[in-house]
Design an enzyme around this catalytic site. Structure first.
Site, short mmCIF file in Angstrom:
data_model
loop_
_atom_site.label_atom_id
_atom_site.label_comp_id
_atom_site.label_asym_id
_atom_site.label_seq_id
_atom_site.Cartn_x
_atom_site.Cartn_y
_atom_site.Cartn_z
N ARG A 15 -19.39 5.42 -30.89
CA ARG A 15 -19.98 5.86 -29.63
C ARG A 15 -19.25 5.30 -28.41
O ARG A 15 -19.46 5.78 -27.29
CB ARG A 15 -21.46 5.46 -29.57
CG ARG A 15 -22.33 6.25 -30.55
CD ARG A 15 -23.70 5.61 -30.71
NE ARG A 15 -24.40 5.45 -29.45
CZ ARG A 15 -25.50 4.70 -29.31
NH1 ARG A 15 -26.00 4.04 -30.34
NH2 ARG A 15 -26.08 4.60 -28.12
N THR A 79 -24.02 -3.97 -43.40
CA THR A 79 -24.01 -5.38 -43.01
C THR A 79 -24.02 -6.32 -44.21
O THR A 79 -23.38 -7.37 -44.20
CB THR A 79 -25.22 -5.67 -42.12
OG1 THR A 79 -26.42 -5.23 -42.80
CG2 THR A 79 -25.11 -4.92 -40.79
N ASP A 102 -20.78 -7.72 -31.70
CA ASP A 102 -21.11 -6.85 -30.57
C ASP A 102 -22.43 -7.25 -29.90
O ASP A 102 -22.99 -6.47 -29.13
CB ASP A 102 -21.16 -5.38 -31.01
CG ASP A 102 -22.20 -5.12 -32.10
OD1 ASP A 102 -22.85 -6.08 -32.55
OD2 ASP A 102 -22.36 -3.95 -32.49
N ASN A 225 -23.16 -0.57 -27.99
CA ASN A 225 -22.72 0.53 -28.83
C ASN A 225 -22.10 1.69 -28.04
O ASN A 225 -21.61 2.64 -28.64
CB ASN A 225 -23.89 1.08 -29.66
CG ASN A 225 -24.36 0.08 -30.70
OD1 ASN A 225 -23.62 -0.28 -31.61
ND2 ASN A 225 -25.58 -0.40 -30.55
N LYS A 353 4.45 -17.05 -2.94
CA LYS A 353 4.59 -17.24 -4.38
C LYS A 353 5.44 -18.48 -4.65
O LYS A 353 6.52 -18.63 -4.08
CB LYS A 353 5.22 -16.00 -5.01
CG LYS A 353 5.36 -16.04 -6.52
CD LYS A 353 6.79 -16.34 -6.93
CE LYS A 353 6.95 -16.31 -8.45
NZ LYS A 353 8.33 -16.73 -8.85
N TYR A 368 7.12 -12.75 3.65
CA TYR A 368 7.19 -13.16 2.25
C TYR A 368 7.79 -14.54 2.16
O TYR A 368 8.86 -14.81 2.74
CB TYR A 368 8.04 -12.18 1.45
CG TYR A 368 8.29 -12.65 0.02
CD1 TYR A 368 7.25 -12.73 -0.90
CD2 TYR A 368 9.56 -13.05 -0.40
CE1 TYR A 368 7.46 -13.18 -2.19
CE2 TYR A 368 9.78 -13.50 -1.69
CZ TYR A 368 8.73 -13.56 -2.58
OH TYR A 368 8.94 -14.01 -3.86
N ASN A 388 15.00 -15.03 -2.32
CA ASN A 388 15.06 -16.12 -3.29
C ASN A 388 15.71 -15.73 -4.61
O ASN A 388 15.92 -16.58 -5.47
CB ASN A 388 13.66 -16.65 -3.57
CG ASN A 388 12.69 -15.56 -3.99
OD1 ASN A 388 12.77 -14.43 -3.53
ND2 ASN A 388 11.76 -15.90 -4.86
N TYR A 389 16.05 -14.47 -4.80
CA TYR A 389 16.55 -14.00 -6.10
C TYR A 389 17.92 -13.36 -5.92
O TYR A 389 18.09 -12.45 -5.10
CB TYR A 389 15.56 -12.99 -6.68
CG TYR A 389 15.88 -12.48 -8.06
CD1 TYR A 389 16.11 -13.35 -9.11
CD2 TYR A 389 15.94 -11.11 -8.31
CE1 TYR A 389 16.39 -12.88 -10.38
CE2 TYR A 389 16.22 -10.62 -9.58
CZ TYR A 389 16.44 -11.51 -10.61
OH TYR A 389 16.72 -11.04 -11.88
N ARG A 442 23.35 -12.70 13.95
CA ARG A 442 23.13 -11.26 14.00
C ARG A 442 24.30 -10.63 14.76
O ARG A 442 24.99 -11.30 15.54
CB ARG A 442 21.80 -10.92 14.68
CG ARG A 442 21.65 -11.43 16.09
CD ARG A 442 20.23 -11.26 16.60
NE ARG A 442 20.08 -11.74 17.97
CZ ARG A 442 19.00 -12.32 18.45
NH1 ARG A 442 17.95 -12.53 17.66
NH2 ARG A 442 18.93 -12.71 19.71
#
Length: 463
Positions: A15, A79, A102, A225, A353, A368, A388-389, A442
């Site tokens: 069900r 059962t 359950d 159920n 992060k 960020y 950062n990567y 810049r």
């Protein structure tokens, strides 16, 4: 005296209309079966056996742990048949407690009371009286009140179906006697299945006392159920959590619009607005205010801090820490490894992060900060990011105390911004910036007379 726990978790759950095994559907953020395992673990059993069947490999992989053993019921014939599979792994003597994968909210105290009622000598049934007992096996009693048996709904007469005391599917039995009863089970019934409930009549015939322990309330023993039943049980669970929080002094804007899917600890004068979700372990210190529609997972929030609407904090097992009197959001995102000092501001559409921000630091708009160490009282401008990567490795950015990073800057890690330094807006910084100086990187601004924008070609005439 040895205590064994058997958890029946073999059913398909037709069900539920789902490819996922029923016992792995989630209630309050955890699998139904995990709730039952937690209850069992609180009893410190000498043996724990989980009976799997439908989706056995998936179920066993999801809940594998030290001290847990698995047996498979293939195919599923009721059962009684399920517990028969576990019988060879039970101790010779002692008590066996049978739980259902359950039925997730049986409290450890209730289970312990049932084990005590059994005492290794009596058959103890967990019962509850329901206004609507449809679907449950009914408790049969002699005129004097002694339990004489259980009749399943499908096999019950109209008079028996009118009974309101039901068997919850949870029992505790003397292990040695249970082994003998399981061996004598037959499938002479409407469903051609081996019912565990038939052991009650066997116990009566053998002169073994049949006793009961009452569940605290209906919610504790409700099974799942269907998706509708799961949703209703979720709301019952959350209502309990909300009531407990309010009794402890937490102000909830609407108790019906709260979801706690882990552990939530609150100090005094905590306020939580509507639609908030708490996962993992969340600690809210005194005076914390949580705005509407926030999602918090694995975070510790210091006193007096305000989390504004739609803030998303996800420690993912590495708790995010926020100091006192902070101001976070709206629409801020703090990820694993974020650590904020006192009076830190993280504003709208700012993501942090694996970075620390010292006392008084501010990143108020569209920014960020990843893999960064940010000093005290730093002002981090709108639109600025730490790059950062490099495509293979992460690198760290260090920003000294009292530095000012202008808007729309890119800090290419690894790089250090000295204390008190100012980074001119729009700069791309790939080398260390000296302390106390203005650094600008810049292109020179230029204007070109006579330049025109490209023009679209006119549409071709229809043929």
């Amino acid at each position: 005296m040895a205590l064994d726990v058997v958890i029946m978790a073999a059913g398909k759950g037709t069900r539920m209309k789902s490819a996922r095994p029923k016992v792995l559907h989630r209630l309050a953020g955890r699998a139904l079966l995990q709730h039952v395992l937690d209850c069992a673990a609180a009893l410190h059993p000498d043996g724990l056996v989980v009976v799997t069947g439908h989706g056995a490999e998936e179920v066993e992989a999801a809940v594998a742990g030290e001290g847990r053993r698995f047996v498979r019921q293939m195919p599923q014939h009721g059962t009684g048949h399920a517990v028969q599979q576990a019988a060879p792994l039970l101790h010779e003597t002692g008590t066996t407690l049978v739980l259902n994968g359950d039925v997730p909210l049986v409290a450890p105290a209730t289970a312990q009371a049932l084990v005590a009622a059994c005492g290794g000598e009596r058959l103890a049934l967990l019962t509850v009286t329901l206004d609507d007992p449809a679907g449950y096996g009914r408790i049969l009693r002699a005129p004097g009140g002694a339990i004489t048996g259980i009749v399943e709904q499908k096999d019950a007469s109209p008079a028996q179906q009118a009974l309101r005391e039901v068997y919850t599917g949870v029992m505790a039995a003397p292990t040695a006697a249970l082994r003998g009863w399981l061996a004598r089970l037959t499938n002479d019934n409407a469903q051609r299945e081996y019912y565990l409930t038939d052991v009650v009549a066997m116990a009566v015939a053998d002169g073994v006392p049949v006793v009961h322990a009452a569940a605290a309330d209906e919610t504790e023993v409700l099974g799942v159920n269907s998706p509708a039943q799961l949703a209703r049980l979720e709301r019952r669970y959350q209502s309990r959590v909300a009531e407990a929080l309010m009794e402890a002094g937490v102000r909830l804007a609407d108790p019906a619009r709260l979801d706690v899917r882990g552990r939530l600890d609150c100090g005094q004068d905590v306020e939580i607005d509507v639609g908030c979700v708490f996962e993992g372990r969340v600690v809210l210190a005194d005076g914390v205010r949580v705005g509407p529609c926030c999602v918090l997972r694995d975070v510790e929030v210091g006193p007096g801090t305000i989390l504004q609407a739609f803030t998303h904090i996800d420690g993912d097992g590495q708790p995010v820490r926020i100091g006192r009197e902070g101001r976070i959001g709206p629409f801020a995102r703090l990820r694993p490894g974020a650590a904020l000092g006192d009076e830190v501001h993280v504003g709208n559409f700012v993501e942090v992060k694996n970075s620390s921000l010292a006392d008084g630091a501010k990143a108020n708009h569209l920014a960020y900060l990843g893999d960064a160490t940010v000093g005290a009282r730093v002002n981090y401008g709108a639109g600025s990011i730490t790059a950062n990567y490099d495509g293979a490795n992460k690198h760290r950015t260090v920003i000294g105390d009292d530095a000012h990073v202008g808007s729309n800057c890119v800090l290419v890690a690894p790089v250090t911004i000295g204390a008190g330094a100012t980074i001119g807006g729009g700069s791309t910084i790939a080398k260390d910036a000296p302390a106390g100086q203005l650094t600008v990187a810049r292109a020179r601004q230029a204007s070109y007379a006579g330049w025109t924008r490209p023009q679209k070609a006119p549409p071709k005439p229809a043929p």
